[in-house]
Design an enzyme around this catalytic site. Structure first.
Site, PDB file in Angstrom:
ATOM      1  N   ALA A 104       8.725  16.406  65.531  1.00 28.11           N
ATOM      2  CA  ALA A 104       7.668  16.656  66.512  1.00 28.11           C
ATOM      3  C   ALA A 104       6.438  15.835  66.192  1.00 28.11           C
ATOM      4  CB  ALA A 104       7.310  18.138  66.514  1.00 28.11           C
ATOM      5  N   PHE A 111       6.233  13.213  64.149  1.00 31.55           N
ATOM      6  CA  PHE A 111       6.526  11.781  64.202  1.00 31.55           C
ATOM      7  C   PHE A 111       6.506  11.279  65.640  1.00 31.55           C
ATOM      8  CE2 PHE A 111       9.141   8.046  64.555  1.00 31.55           C
ATOM      9  CZ  PHE A 111       8.766   7.293  63.457  1.00 31.55           C
ATOM     10  N   GLU A 146      26.696  12.658  76.618  1.00 26.49           N
ATOM     11  CA  GLU A 146      27.315  13.118  75.371  1.00 26.49           C
ATOM     12  C   GLU A 146      26.279  13.713  74.434  1.00 26.49           C
ATOM     13  OE1 GLU A 146      27.181   8.573  73.581  1.00 26.49           O
ATOM     14  OE2 GLU A 146      29.082   9.612  73.710  1.00 26.49           O
ATOM     15  N   LYS A 202      24.064  14.097  71.105  1.00 27.44           N
ATOM     16  CA  LYS A 202      23.414  13.194  70.149  1.00 27.44           C
ATOM     17  C   LYS A 202      23.559  13.809  68.762  1.00 27.44           C
ATOM     18  CE  LYS A 202      19.212  10.484  69.567  1.00 27.44           C
ATOM     19  NZ  LYS A 202      18.922  10.791  68.176  1.00 27.44           N
ATOM     20  N   ARG A 218      23.039   1.336  59.666  1.00 23.79           N
ATOM     21  CA  ARG A 218      22.330   0.553  60.680  1.00 23.79           C
ATOM     22  C   ARG A 218      21.194  -0.254  60.074  1.00 23.79           C
ATOM     23  NH1 ARG A 218      19.646   3.650  65.511  1.00 23.79           N
ATOM     24  NH2 ARG A 218      18.306   4.375  63.818  1.00 23.79           N
ATOM     25  N   CYS A 229     -14.831  15.760  46.074  1.00 22.94           N
ATOM     26  CA  CYS A 229     -13.436  15.359  45.928  1.00 22.94           C
ATOM     27  C   CYS A 229     -12.719  16.317  44.978  1.00 22.94           C
ATOM     28  CB  CYS A 229     -13.349  13.931  45.387  1.00 22.94           C
ATOM     29  SG  CYS A 229     -11.652  13.376  45.080  1.00 22.94           S
TER      30      CYS A 229
END
Length: 770
Positions: free
Chosen positions: A58, A60, A142, A144, A165, A439
């Site tokens: 989501a 990304f 189809e 995924k 890939r 910090c």
């Protein structure tokens, strides 16, 4: 992960359509663009190379779509290395890299029925224009599969290679591991198979088998695997095929790539042939003509998704007819004839235990939520980024809230917001998140880099251990020194160990001076596990050395020895990688290549004036100012000097015999060239003094168009830009514009000068190395 998990067959290239009104991007837009590019590359690497996602699908998808939105409004920002121009991830260095005979593409994602219908409208309108105007599509629809895309190469029916890939062009050779999967035939059966054919598919672990495998791991006292997709990917990347054989892997094939002598006319006809040859084809597909039937297929499997053989992350809809596929073509990343519909994200409730902050390598402070671990969409989640304090306020979440957590697209976690009805019931009561003023790593007061910035930063770049940790992790990355053994945990061990009090590295300047003895006493805190399950208790363990015993003294681990070998190898990396490794703000791979090409040495870059730096094509005023500001710091110069003293190469060997035939020219390559890969064409342009651009504009000198060139070719013709084929490209490389009959270009008379504004825009196209 979306925007890259599906694959598509056939070949062609083009460029995404640029929509929206163009305007000069503001500084805020440029910085957002740089940050988005940086984050997306980081998350892609974690997903594809480490098989360990850092964020949910989501989140990304939201980041990626925002990047596309910015590029649509400001196409001048689009560079060759933009995440929108790339497919998936790179090949891992752990396995031999192999080139696919035909590129493996991603799929465009849609996230609602409305978006799907809009895509179908566009596709059907394009199809209607083909032939006599009466063409209609049949849609192969189809599941995924949520697994790892694999390319099988058969020659004369024999399996000769299997590869991941990777980036779509080059993958990892995993042949020995794939041979352990029983469903994949080593010899095709039947008759009529081509003399050479690439078969594409998805390797996965069935849901039931995954649960049983994890139960066995826990009983054996080992850690369970996170989810089926990562387990499948990790299984195929085992160095020992015997280990892969122990995993319950399966594969379904869903298409073909390159082939010799195959006369199939459609995707469905190909599936029938693949089945005849003995290959495993998914039973979950249908060829549908009516749009209502496509939507019915989506609804049907949306209800059954957790009852299927394997996990899915959506539905793929493809034009069934191959001739129509070829006519529709491709963009640079996706086919125009296929789309992936992503189901609405799964949502769960969990408790937000705390909101902590992380300090990045340029000092940027980012809040993130720590939650009670909860399983969502197949994996356990306990952390999610909240980006900045404004996002925390906008979501309305408080520490102690019950929050809605979702994984859109089924894979990156996102805190949606609080369950307000439960807020008053929390014990202890909820409390507001207060952004720290100092910090958390070094105690330095925090402040925005400039007035009006949403982000706050720690200005203590030199001594902040969090920034050092992040910089060390970054410099070891694939875009920098490419040191595989220096991962996230190793960066912590070097800069923020539990012991000793003084870490081995207090500055990256000392990286190449490290000795094995420096690492002998380093210990980190690691969570104890009982039967593979985290206990919440921690112990101190040696990181770089083995635990010593009376019979076996402590010694450097194999990973430590690998680290020192890779450090030594890193010293000979080219100059542009050294520049990337320095974490200079705004200076990413593109600018680094341009600087290395222009000056040749680190000394030349340091000595150059701001004006000289800004004049370099692909640099501009913003990057030039950042370089001068960086080199003005004594401790920055010390990093360079100590690396040089340790033997790091600070100059490139320049081949003066290569003529600078393309000096001052901008060349765009589109489509497939028979004798040049995309990187080879780019390198040929750069070494001859030219600029290899990823987009066509009025400043483009030439467009080199290969087979299946797309919209870049169309735009070149609209603008009247000279178009060359491969033979013309070779003439241009050898003899410059005069060799292709362009005297004006050869004289430089018609070449427009770049304005400061244009150079500024170019700077924004470079990823921020932040």
């Amino acid at each position: 992960m979306s925007t890259g998990e599906g694959t598509a067959e056939q070949t062609a290239t083009g460029t995404p359509a640029q929509n929206g009104r163009e305007s000069i991007p503001s500084d805020a837009i440029r910085e957002e663009y740089e940050n988005l590019s940086d984050l997306i590359r980081k998350y892609r690497f974690a997903y594809y190379q480490d098989d360990a996602p850092l964020v949910s699908d989501a989140e990304f998808d939201t980041l990626f779509r925002r990047l596309e939105e910015i590029e649509a409004l400001h196409p001048e920002l689009v560079a060759n290395d933009s995440p929108t121009q790339e497919v998936g991830g790179e090949a891992s260095a752990a396995f031999a890299a192999v080139e696919h005979l035909q590129r493996m593409y991603s799929l465009e994602d849609v996230f609602s029925i409305e978006e799907l219908e809009a895509w179908l409208n566009r596709a059907e309108a394009s199809i209607a224009k083909l032939g006599d105007g009466t063409a209609q599509a049949a849609w192969l629809t189809e599941l995924k599969i949520d697994g790892l895309a694999v390319n099988l190469l058969y020659r004369d029916g024999k399996l000769v290679r299997a590869a991941t890939r990777g980036d779509g062009t080059t993958g990892e050779d995993i042949t020995h591991n794939v041979l352990t999967i029983k469903e994949i035939p080593q010899q095709l059966s039947g008759e009529g198979y081509p003399s050479e054919v690439e078969v594409r598919g998805e390797v996965f672990i069935p849901s039931k088998a995954f649960a049983e495998f994890n139960e066995a791991l826990i009983e054996a006292g080992k850690a369970p695997l996170a989810n089926p997709r990562n387990a499948a990917a990790g299984s195929l990347r085992q160095k020992d095929p015997a280990e892969t054989a122990k995993r319950p892997l399966k594969m379904f094939v869903h298409g073909i790539g390159a082939r010799e002598g195959l006369e199939a006319r459609s995707q469905s006809e190909t599936y029938a042939l693949l089945k005849e040859w003995g290959l495993p084809v998914s039973p979950y597909f249908e060829v549908l003509e009516a749009r209502a039937d496509v939507l019915g297929f989506i609804s049907k499997y949306g209800e059954q998704r957790h009852k299927l053989l394997h996990e899915i992350d959506g539905i793929v809809i493809k034009v069934d007819d191959f001739a129509t596929q070829r006519a529709l073509g491709y963009t640079t990343r996706v086919p125009r004839w296929a789309v992936a519909y992503k189901y609405p994200p799964e949502e769960v409730h969990t408790k937000l235990l705390d909101i902590q902050v992380n300090v990045g390598r340029t000092g940027r402070v980012t809040p993130f939520g720590m939650m009670e671990p909860v399983k969502v969409a197949g994996s356990t989640v306990e952390m999610a980024t909240l980006h900045n304090q404004d996002v925390v306020k906008a979501k309305g979440v408080k520490i102690g809230d019950i929050v809605v957590l979702r994984k859109a697209g089924d894979v990156i976690p996102e805190i949606v917001g609080p369950v307000l009805a439960l807020r008053d019931q929390q014990d202890p009561p909820v409390r507001d998140f207060v952004m720290p003023t100092e910090c958390p790593a070094c105690g330095t007061p925090l402040a925005p880099a400039k007035e009006g910035d949403v982000d706050i930063r720690c200005p203590n770049g030199k001594s902040c251990p969090s920034q050092l940790r992040e910089r060390v992790f970054h410099l070891a990355g694939r875009g920098g020194f490419d040191i595989e053994a220096l991962g996230w945990e190793a960066a912590i061990a070097l800069t923020q160990p539990a012991e000793p009090d003084v870490p081995p590295l207090t500055s990256e300047a000392a990286l190449f001076d490290l000795t094995r003895e420096d690492l002998a006493d380093v210990k980190i805190r690691r969570e104890k596990r009982s039967k593979g399950v985290a206990t919440g208790e921690y112990e101190l363990v040696p990181y770089f050395y083995s635990k010593g015993t009376a019979k076996s003294p402590s010694k450097p681990t194999a990973s430590t020895e690998k680290l020192f070998k890779e450090l030594d190898k890193a010293k000979s990396q080219p100059l542009w990688r050294v520049l990337v490794a320095l974490s200079i703000r705004h200076v990413g791979p593109r600018a680094s290549r341009a600087l290395a090409q222009a000056f040749g040495t680190m000394d030349g870059i340091r000595a150059a004036s701001e004006e000289e730096l800004a004049h370099v094509d692909g640099v501009g005023p913003t990057i030039a100012a950042a370089l001068k500001e960086w080199f003005a710091e004594d401790w920055h110069r010390e990093i360079v000097d100590r690396w040089a003293a340790a033997g790091v190469r600070m100059e490139d060997e320049r081949d003066e015999s290569t003529p600078r035939t393309l000096e001052g020219l901008t060349v765009v390559v589109t489509g497939s060239l028979p004798n040049f890969s995309r990187d080879e064409a780019k390198e040929a342009i750069l070494v001859r003094g030219g600029k290899a651009s990823g987009s066509v504009s009025k400043n483009t000198s030439y467009v080199v168009a290969g087979e299946s060139a797309g919209t870049k070719l169309d735009k070149a013709e609209q603008l009247g830009i000279r178009v060359l084929d491969e033979d013309g490209f070779r003439l241009l490389l050898d003899g410059g514009p005069a060799a292709v009959g362009d005297a004006a270009e050869a004289d430089g008379g018609d070449a427009p000068e770049e304005s400061a504004a244009l150079q500024e825009e170019k700077a924004a196209a470079v990823e921020e190395t932040a």
